[in-house]
Design a protein around this motif. Structure first.
Motif, PDB file in Angstrom:
ATOM      1  N   ARG A  12      15.967  43.961  52.582  1.00 45.14           N
ATOM      2  CA  ARG A  12      16.484  44.048  51.213  1.00 45.14           C
ATOM      3  C   ARG A  12      15.987  42.891  50.354  1.00 45.14           C
ATOM      4  O   ARG A  12      15.587  43.075  49.206  1.00 45.14           O
ATOM      5  N   PHE A  13      16.011  41.694  50.906  1.00 45.46           N
ATOM      6  CA  PHE A  13      15.511  40.539  50.158  1.00 45.46           C
ATOM      7  C   PHE A  13      14.009  40.639  49.906  1.00 45.46           C
ATOM      8  O   PHE A  13      13.510  40.239  48.854  1.00 45.46           O
ATOM      9  N   LEU A  14      13.279  41.181  50.834  1.00 39.12           N
ATOM     10  CA  LEU A  14      11.838  41.364  50.679  1.00 39.12           C
ATOM     11  C   LEU A  14      11.550  42.351  49.549  1.00 39.12           C
ATOM     12  O   LEU A  14      10.683  42.101  48.696  1.00 39.12           O
ATOM     13  N   LEU A  16      13.627  43.138  47.061  1.00 35.16           N
ATOM     14  CA  LEU A  16      14.078  42.505  45.824  1.00 35.16           C
ATOM     15  C   LEU A  16      13.053  41.490  45.320  1.00 35.16           C
ATOM     16  O   LEU A  16      12.732  41.448  44.126  1.00 35.16           O
ATOM     17  N   GLY A  17      12.512  40.695  46.189  1.00 44.06           N
ATOM     18  CA  GLY A  17      11.500  39.722  45.806  1.00 44.06           C
ATOM     19  C   GLY A  17      10.231  40.382  45.297  1.00 44.06           C
ATOM     20  O   GLY A  17       9.616  39.925  44.320  1.00 44.06           O
ATOM     21  N   GLY A  18       9.839  41.475  45.928  1.00 49.98           N
ATOM     22  CA  GLY A  18       8.661  42.213  45.474  1.00 49.98           C
ATOM     23  C   GLY A  18       8.853  42.811  44.093  1.00 49.98           C
ATOM     24  O   GLY A  18       7.952  42.774  43.254  1.00 49.98           O
ATOM     25  N   ALA A  20      10.917  41.667  41.771  1.00 51.28           N
ATOM     26  CA  ALA A  20      10.950  40.560  40.815  1.00 51.28           C
ATOM     27  C   ALA A  20       9.538  40.036  40.537  1.00 51.28           C
ATOM     28  O   ALA A  20       9.183  39.762  39.387  1.00 51.28           O
ATOM     29  N   ALA A  21       8.721  39.918  41.570  1.00 54.36           N
ATOM     30  CA  ALA A  21       7.356  39.434  41.389  1.00 54.36           C
ATOM     31  C   ALA A  21       6.531  40.414  40.566  1.00 54.36           C
ATOM     32  O   ALA A  21       5.771  40.012  39.676  1.00 54.36           O
ATOM     33  N   THR A  22       6.688  41.690  40.812  1.00 50.44           N
ATOM     34  CA  THR A  22       5.957  42.707  40.058  1.00 50.44           C
ATOM     35  C   THR A  22       6.369  42.706  38.594  1.00 50.44           C
ATOM     36  O   THR A  22       5.526  42.762  37.693  1.00 50.44           O
ATOM     37  N   THR A  23       7.660  42.626  38.347  1.00 51.28           N
ATOM     38  CA  THR A  23       8.147  42.568  36.971  1.00 51.28           C
ATOM     39  C   THR A  23       7.623  41.332  36.259  1.00 51.28           C
ATOM     40  O   THR A  23       7.158  41.414  35.114  1.00 51.28           O
TER      41      THR A  23
END
Length: 69
Positions: A12-14, A16-18, A20-23
């Motif tokens: 889930r954190f992976l 979510l981080g992906g 956020a990074a894409t955005t």
């Protein structure tokens, strides 16, 4: 926390981080416009030439020089 919960939480954190990074990448490279101006500053917008909103159409109409008859 057991092994199964650890893997689920890590996944889930992976994700979510992906997301956020894409955005962040899309916003930083102006691929996504985060705001749309309805003010006279419309001409300064990066999407002005492609924008189809009524405010942009009005700004484009007033920007064009009037032809003499």
């Amino acid at each position: 926390m057991n092994r199964k919960e650890f893997i689920k939480t890590g996944g889930r954190f992976l994700i979510l981080g992906g997301m956020a990074a894409t955005t962040g990448y899309l916003v930083a490279n102006q691929k996504v416009d985060t705001t749309c101006s309805v003010s006279p500053a419309c001409r300064q917008c990066g999407q002005f030439t492609k924008c189809e909103l009524p405010q942009a159409a009005e700004a484009k109409r007033t920007e064009q020089p009037k032809e003499k008859k």
